[in-house]
Design a protein around this motif. Structure first.
Motif, PDB file in Angstrom:
ATOM      1  N   PHE A   1      37.237 100.727  84.943  1.00 54.20           N
ATOM      2  CA  PHE A   1      38.286 100.232  84.045  1.00 54.20           C
ATOM      3  C   PHE A   1      39.315 101.334  83.766  1.00 54.20           C
ATOM      4  O   PHE A   1      40.530 101.091  83.786  1.00 54.20           O
ATOM      5  N   GLY A   2      38.839 102.539  83.524  1.00 50.89           N
ATOM      6  CA  GLY A   2      39.747 103.667  83.316  1.00 50.89           C
ATOM      7  C   GLY A   2      40.588 103.948  84.548  1.00 50.89           C
ATOM      8  O   GLY A   2      41.781 104.270  84.447  1.00 50.89           O
ATOM      9  N   ALA A   3      39.961 103.832  85.737  1.00 54.75           N
ATOM     10  CA  ALA A   3      40.702 104.031  86.987  1.00 54.75           C
ATOM     11  C   ALA A   3      41.785 102.970  87.142  1.00 54.75           C
ATOM     12  O   ALA A   3      42.914 103.261  87.570  1.00 54.75           O
ATOM     13  N   LEU A   4      41.454 101.738  86.776  1.00 50.20           N
ATOM     14  CA  LEU A   4      42.435 100.657  86.840  1.00 50.20           C
ATOM     15  C   LEU A   4      43.595 100.920  85.885  1.00 50.20           C
ATOM     16  O   LEU A   4      44.760 100.684  86.230  1.00 50.20           O
ATOM     17  N   VAL A   5      43.292 101.414  84.699  1.00 51.30           N
ATOM     18  CA  VAL A   5      44.336 101.754  83.730  1.00 51.30           C
ATOM     19  C   VAL A   5      45.244 102.843  84.288  1.00 51.30           C
ATOM     20  O   VAL A   5      46.474 102.775  84.171  1.00 51.30           O
ATOM     21  N   PHE A   6      44.633 103.849  84.936  1.00 51.76           N
ATOM     22  CA  PHE A   6      45.443 104.932  85.510  1.00 51.76           C
ATOM     23  C   PHE A   6      46.375 104.406  86.588  1.00 51.76           C
ATOM     24  O   PHE A   6      47.573 104.733  86.606  1.00 51.76           O
ATOM     25  N   VAL A   7      45.832 103.617  87.512  1.00 54.65           N
ATOM     26  CA  VAL A   7      46.647 103.098  88.616  1.00 54.65           C
ATOM     27  C   VAL A   7      47.763 102.203  88.085  1.00 54.65           C
ATOM     28  O   VAL A   7      48.925 102.302  88.520  1.00 54.65           O
ATOM     29  N   THR A   8      47.429 101.344  87.120  1.00 56.76           N
ATOM     30  CA  THR A   8      48.446 100.459  86.522  1.00 56.76           C
ATOM     31  C   THR A   8      49.519 101.280  85.824  1.00 56.76           C
ATOM     32  O   THR A   8      50.726 101.005  85.963  1.00 56.76           O
ATOM     33  N   GLN A   9      49.084 102.276  85.093  1.00 57.50           N
ATOM     34  CA  GLN A   9      50.019 103.162  84.391  1.00 57.50           C
ATOM     35  C   GLN A   9      50.932 103.868  85.385  1.00 57.50           C
ATOM     36  O   GLN A   9      52.147 104.000  85.155  1.00 57.50           O
ATOM     37  N   GLU A  10      50.370 104.308  86.500  1.00 58.00           N
ATOM     38  CA  GLU A  10      51.164 104.998  87.512  1.00 58.00           C
ATOM     39  C   GLU A  10      52.192 104.071  88.149  1.00 58.00           C
ATOM     40  O   GLU A  10      53.344 104.450  88.383  1.00 58.00           O
ATOM     41  N   LEU A  11      51.791 102.844  88.410  1.00 57.93           N
ATOM     42  CA  LEU A  11      52.696 101.897  89.026  1.00 57.93           C
ATOM     43  C   LEU A  11      53.851 101.528  88.096  1.00 57.93           C
ATOM     44  O   LEU A  11      54.998 101.385  88.511  1.00 57.93           O
ATOM     45  N   ILE A  12      53.531 101.377  86.794  1.00 59.03           N
ATOM     46  CA  ILE A  12      54.552 100.963  85.826  1.00 59.03           C
ATOM     47  C   ILE A  12      55.501 102.103  85.490  1.00 59.03           C
ATOM     48  O   ILE A  12      56.730 101.944  85.491  1.00 59.03           O
ATOM     49  N   MET A  13      54.927 103.301  85.208  1.00 55.36           N
ATOM     50  CA  MET A  13      55.735 104.403  84.699  1.00 55.36           C
ATOM     51  C   MET A  13      56.384 105.229  85.785  1.00 55.36           C
ATOM     52  O   MET A  13      57.521 105.695  85.647  1.00 55.36           O
TER      53      MET A  13
END
Length: 483
Positions: free
Chosen positions: A464-476
């Motif tokens: 879940f944390g990895a998913l948050v990181f990847v999503t954060q990277e894609l958005i920001m």
């Protein structure tokens, strides 16, 4: 032979995991595995070492190669293994063990003087869910300030003063391990892997904290949320827990805390020792940043200060019987040396695999057959729950050069995600991180119990944390998953 070494390591790992079945202490298995792997490496070294750049440099500095025969080369290889590789790895391992012994002694000293009562006296809740969230919150942020290993020691000692039933204590200890590893991942001084990446310049404080704080929180918040549903009711009254703990200490000849026996330690002295102990631990990263000396120097410096204070303090108590004085010399005799030896065996075993090039081959395999930096890091994190994350990160640093721009630049997505995965991934098995091994040693947590009750939560949190990181990277930052 390299395949045999890999199988041997996995076999040793299996027997460590099945300690409760084979009835052999995990420290003995770890030591035996480490020593046998080094014996194996000595026999394969003549075919591996000559091609190493480090060996060629050392050979050029110490030998006239024009006069070197094939038999002489074999002796030089053996000399390099014995006097360079083993010494270097033993130096790195010793710095960890001395740090561990110093931190354990400081925490034990604070505990036997009743210092942790200053905290437990303010923890009024006996509700299991509330206590879970309180412990997770404290552990997470304390780990970022200190480090995950020291924080785990402190929190487990604190846990003993709060929870009496072993099953409950193991559940809270498992969540402490997850919180400690997650909290250490977003701080440059919270985990040995982030320290390594920080010192080498792959990441900075300004890059780590903003990018990893949310994934790290997610990796512990979800497991804590799920675990809270299984915790019902309240714990035993605190007075009963402390009485049971006192009886347990007497039966095992463990030093009881000062609040439980003589009353020879005044409240002000408890506060001073508590403040000195916490300050000594917090001082370690500051000391390292100022002097650039290894962390064990800082923790032993702090231990020396506390030692001098307690000796002077007890020197004034001439009317108190000697066996009531909790001098450090007595505390040292109760440090869990089996845990220290377990660390020694495991780290030596991993060092042998690293010298043989097995871990580097693993990294090369991932780079060749996987390619995607996100997936590579997720796999590295999963592997770090089996073998030590330090050589894995070291191998990754050696595989990829620090670039000027892109995913491999300073604070690039590869290095940031590597810091998260290597730090948090170790929670999935209890022997996958220093925090887990310490909790296992202090609380005698069963490997299979952790696997059944905590590992799946750690896995969910990790992903879940990895998913948050990847999503954060894609958005920001507009990251690309195929990078």
């Amino acid at each position: 032979m390299l395949v045999f070494m890999s199988v041997l390591f996995l076999l040793g790992y299996f027997f460590i995991a099945m300690e409760h079945v084979v009835k052999v202490d995990k420290a003995a298995i770890a030591l035996l595995t480490g020593m046998v792997l080094w014996v194996c490496y000595v026999y394969v070294a003549p075919g591996i070492v000559p091609s190493m750049h480090e060996f060629q440099t050392w050979l050029a500095e110490t030998t006239d190669q024009a006069l070197l025969t094939s038999e002489g080369m074999r002796h030089k290889v053996l000399d390099f293994v014995v006097n360079v590789q083993i010494i270097e790895h033993l130096g790195d391992i010793s710095s960890i063990l001395f740090f561990l012994m110093g931190a354990m002694t400081i925490v034990e000293l604070v505990d036997v003087h009743g210092g942790f009562n200053l905290i437990t006296d303010h923890v009024k809740t006996r509700d299991k869910k509330k206590l879970l969230w309180l412990l997770v919150f404290i552990t997470f942020f304390m780990s970022a300030i200190l480090d995950n290993l020291t924080t785990t020691i402190v929190m487990i000692m604190l846990l003993r003063r709060l929870v009496g039933k072993q099953e409950d204590r193991w559940i809270f200890a498992g969540m402490i391990v997850i919180a400690a590893n997650s909290g250490g991942a977003f701080s440059p001084i919270g985990d040995v892997t982030t320290i390594m990446l920080w010192v080498k310049g792959n990441v900075t404080t300004a890059g780590l904290i903003p990018n990893l704080i949310l994934p790290s929180i997610a990796s512990v918040a979800l497991p804590a949320f799920i675990m809270s549903f299984s915790l019902k009711g309240e714990l035993s009254p605190l007075e009963d827990v402390q009485k049971a703990q006192s009886d347990y200490e007497k039966n095992l000849a463990i030093l009881p805390s000062a609040s439980d026996n003589t009353g020879c330690i005044t409240p002000s002295e408890k506060k001073i020792i508590f403040v000195l102990g916490v300050a000594a631990l917090i001082f370690v990263p500051i000391f390292k940043s100022i002097t650039h000396l290894p962390p064990f120097v800082g923790v032993l410096f702090g231990l020396g200060v506390i030692w001098v204070y307690t000796e002077l303090m007890y020197h004034r108590k001439k009317n108190v019987e000697e066996h009531h004085k909790h001098r450090i010399t007595r505390v040292l005799s109760h440090i869990d040396l089996s845990t220290i030896l377990f660390f020694l065996g495991i780290l030596l075993a991993v060092a042998a695999l690293q010298c043989a090039g097995i871990l580097n081959d693993l990294n090369v395999f991932l780079d060749t057959h996987v390619g995607n930096i996100y997936i590579i890091n997720v796999i590295i994190g999963a592997i770090s729950s089996i073998v030590d994350n330090v050589p894995l990160v070291a191998g990754a640093v050696g595989m990829y050069d620090l670039a000027e721009v892109g995913v491999f630049a300073q604070d690039g997505v590869f290095w940031l995600f590597l810091a998260y995965c290597a730090g948090v991934g170790g929670s999935m098995l209890i022997i996958g991180s220093a925090a887990g091994v310490m909790a296992m040693g202090l609380e005698k947590i069963n490997f299979i119990w952790y696997l059944k009750n905590i590992s799946w939560l750690a896995l969910i949190g990790y992903l879940f944390g990895a998913l948050v990181f990847v999503t954060q990277e894609l958005i920001m930052n507009g990251g690309v998953l195929a990078a």
